[in-house]
Enzyme design. Structure first.
Site, PDB file in Angstrom:
ATOM      1  N   GLN A 127      -4.510  -5.128   6.811  1.00  0.00           N
ATOM      2  CA  GLN A 127      -5.727  -6.036   6.319  1.00  0.00           C
ATOM      3  C   GLN A 127      -5.443  -7.430   7.085  1.00  0.00           C
ATOM      4  OE1 GLN A 127      -7.751  -4.843   4.690  1.00  0.00           O
ATOM      5  NE2 GLN A 127      -7.040  -3.027   3.747  1.00  0.00           N
ATOM      6  N   ASP A 157       2.713  -4.719   8.058  1.00  0.00           N
ATOM      7  CA  ASP A 157       1.716  -3.602   7.990  1.00  0.00           C
ATOM      8  C   ASP A 157       0.829  -4.708   8.092  1.00  0.00           C
ATOM      9  OD1 ASP A 157      -0.762  -2.742   6.988  1.00  0.00           O
ATOM     10  OD2 ASP A 157       0.263  -1.807   4.994  1.00  0.00           O
ATOM     11  N   LYS A 159     -10.608  -0.487  10.335  1.00  0.00           N
ATOM     12  CA  LYS A 159     -10.801  -1.621   9.637  1.00  0.00           C
ATOM     13  C   LYS A 159     -11.322  -2.852  10.315  1.00  0.00           C
ATOM     14  CE  LYS A 159      -7.328  -0.094   6.522  1.00  0.00           C
ATOM     15  NZ  LYS A 159      -7.954   0.545   5.070  1.00  0.00           N
ATOM     16  N   CYS A 216      -4.744   2.647  -3.502  1.00  0.00           N
ATOM     17  CA  CYS A 216      -3.638   3.091  -3.086  1.00  0.00           C
ATOM     18  C   CYS A 216      -2.317   2.275  -3.206  1.00  0.00           C
ATOM     19  CB  CYS A 216      -3.682   3.281  -1.572  1.00  0.00           C
ATOM     20  SG  CYS A 216      -4.963   4.511  -1.122  1.00  0.00           S
ATOM     21  N   HIS A 249       0.937  -1.226  -0.043  1.00  0.00           N
ATOM     22  CA  HIS A 249       0.040   0.142   0.150  1.00  0.00           C
ATOM     23  C   HIS A 249       0.734   1.302   0.120  1.00  0.00           C
ATOM     24  CE1 HIS A 249      -2.719   2.877   1.766  1.00  0.00           C
ATOM     25  NE2 HIS A 249      -3.739   2.107   1.503  1.00  0.00           N
TER      26      HIS A 249
HETATM   27  N1  PMP Z   1      -2.014  -0.741   4.486  1.00  0.00           N
HETATM   28  C1  PMP Z   1      -2.937  -1.469   3.939  1.00  0.00           C
HETATM   29  C2  PMP Z   1      -2.535  -3.024   3.529  1.00  0.00           C
HETATM   30  C3  PMP Z   1      -4.058  -0.943   3.879  1.00  0.00           C
HETATM   31  O1  PMP Z   1      -5.073  -1.842   3.126  1.00  0.00           O
HETATM   32  C4  PMP Z   1      -4.278   0.189   4.454  1.00  0.00           C
HETATM   33  C5  PMP Z   1      -5.714   1.029   4.256  1.00  0.00           C
HETATM   34  N2  PMP Z   1      -6.336   0.870   2.947  1.00  0.00           N
HETATM   35  C6  PMP Z   1      -3.401   1.045   4.966  1.00  0.00           C
HETATM   36  C7  PMP Z   1      -2.128   0.389   5.127  1.00  0.00           C
HETATM   37  C8  PMP Z   1      -3.710   2.355   5.511  1.00  0.00           C
HETATM   38  O2  PMP Z   1      -4.267   2.502   6.534  1.00  0.00           O
HETATM   39  P1  PMP Z   1      -4.931   4.081   6.965  1.00  0.00           P
HETATM   40  O3  PMP Z   1      -5.733   4.572   6.096  1.00  0.00           O
HETATM   41  O4  PMP Z   1      -6.066   3.642   8.093  1.00  0.00           O
HETATM   42  O5  PMP Z   1      -3.726   4.436   7.790  1.00  0.00           O
END
Ligand code: PMP
Length: 408
Positions: free
Chosen positions: A199, A196, A222, A362, A119
């Site tokens: 997910q 990270d 999430k 993203c 991401h």
């Molecule tokens: N890493 C991953 C794998 C994600 O899916 C996301 C959110 N889509 C993020 C990081 C970022 O999370 P946040 O926007 O809650 O900071």
């Protein structure tokens, strides 16, 4: 799990005249009444600043805030409660790491190893750091089925690698990475391992000690919790040797005119009034998930994937990205339908009350790597049902027929 659906008041509504079908939990999850009540209860009955007041309300707020830290510790099986830092979310956790640990430990010529499936929030902070100090940002390749190419990881890691930062679960490909194995390889080269968990934590049992990660980041929103609260887990020994990045109230011990001393970790990393309500409600989200049982959450979601993936795959013109068999696929399913742009498909689905994500998710480097501009993505959670999947598949078939008829 059918009864669980009733715990989520937002799901009981119509969108564009149709019953709402929410398939975008990877972006953010919906909240059960229990979590909403926890937020309201805090503001209605216990609101006060933490770690300060010597009065009943402040003590209550402090106790609940610190209890939330205990709940997180237990949930991810951290060894110590002091290893749990509250942040705004995964993005802030990773940025903080890049600008603190990264800035102190990564020097010119050093390497940072990430993968093509990250991401943006696990790419751009490292890019910025690499540019600033003159380090190299390297990417691990993927196999044809979207899984991480472990042989390439072994090839790319060197003794110059200071940081390995890989997603635990992809937000596009539906793959779960073998973090424990990767951590072992990273440590062999004296690099630290960051994962990270944005997910993964909402969907499976996570054990930071077993994986032996040095840092682990995730977001409350999430996993049924509110927005604006997240976690950075860090190994105690490493945190103890890190300097704070922000200064002010809450994080100090003593302040003199020209200097100050600081609290132990994690409090010296939580400067200013924290998101008290958010942390408490995240604790309630953890209560809710724990009450179901994370193994049960995992099994239920897997049963939904087992049901959805073959149906979606059997529609002619559908391409699924990531593993093609459901046993290897998480509840995140990215796909395209030939001849229909992802955004058009998502808009058509929205007209039917079906909320899905479309775009690059993203993950622009991943899109480039896969040689595609965008995909549609459905992402499932505990409140979704087989009936919803049936409806979704039937609407996709209708949309396909419509586009074939109108634009053939
Ligand atoms: N890493 C991953 C794998 C994600 O899916 C996301 C959110 N889509 C993020 C990081 C970022 O999370 P946040 O926007 O809650 O900071």
């Amino acid at each position: 799990m059918k009864t669980i659906r009733h715990d989520f008041p937002i799901l009981n509504q119509t969108v564009n005249g149709q019953e709402l079908l929410y398939f975008d939990s990877a972006a953010t999850s919906q909240k059960p009444q229990y979590v909403i009540d926890s937020l309201v209860n805090y503001y209605q009955n216990n609101n006060a600043n933490v770690h300060r007041g010597i009065y009943e309300l402040s003590e209550r707020a402090t106790q609940q805030y610190e209890q939330a830290r205990d709940k997180v510790q237990k949930f991810i099986h951290a060894q110590k409660r002091e290893e749990v830092l509250f942040t705004r979310g995964t993005t802030e956790s990773l940025n903080w790491l890049a600008s603190t640990y990264g800035a102190e430990n990564v020097k010119q010529g050093d390497e940072i190893l990430i993968s093509y499936m990250e991401h943006h929030s696990n790419i751009v902070p490292w890019q910025q750091l690499a540019q600033r100090v003159g380090a190299h940002l390297k990417y691990v390749e993927l196999n044809d089925d979207g899984t991480l190419n472990m042989a390439d990881l072994e090839r790319k890691i060197t003794d110059k690698t200071k940081i390995v930062s890989i997603t635990h679960a992809s937000n596009v490909l539906g793959v779960v990475n073998p973090i424990k194995k990767i951590a072992k390889i990273a440590h062999k080269h004296d690099a630290i391992m960051i994962a990270d968990g944005a997910q993964s934590v909402p969907h499976m049992r996570v054990d930071v000690q077993d994986m032996d990660v040095d840092f682990f980041a995730f977001s409350g929103h999430k996993m049924l919790g509110p927005t604006g609260i997240g976690v950075l887990y860090g190994k105690h020994d490493i945190l103890e040797n890190m300097k704070p990045a922000q200064f002010g109230g809450e994080m100090i011990e003593l302040v003199d005119l020209q200097e100050a001393t600081f609290q132990p970790s994690p409090w010296r990393f939580e400067a200013g009034t924290p998101n008290i309500a958010g942390a408490i409600a995240l604790g309630s989200a953890i209560d809710y998930l724990t009450n179901i049982g994370m193994k049960e959450v995992e099994n239920y979601e897997q049963s939904l994937v087992d049901y959805a993936l073959p149906k979606l795959k059997s529609i002619a013109g559908v391409t699924i990205y990531g593993p093609q068999n459901s046993e290897q696929h998480s509840g995140v399913i990215a796909f395209n339908l030939a001849g229909v742009h992802a955004h058009d498909l998502a808009t058509a689905l929205d007209q039917e009350g079906i909320e899905v994500r479309a775009g690059h998710h993203c993950a622009q480097p991943l899109m480039k790597y896969l040689n595609i501009a965008a995909t549609v993505r459905i992402s499932l959670y505990i409140y979704n049902t087989r009936e919803e999947i049936d409806r979704f598949i039937s609407v996709i078939e209708d949309i396909k027929e419509y586009f074939n008829r109108e634009f053939a």
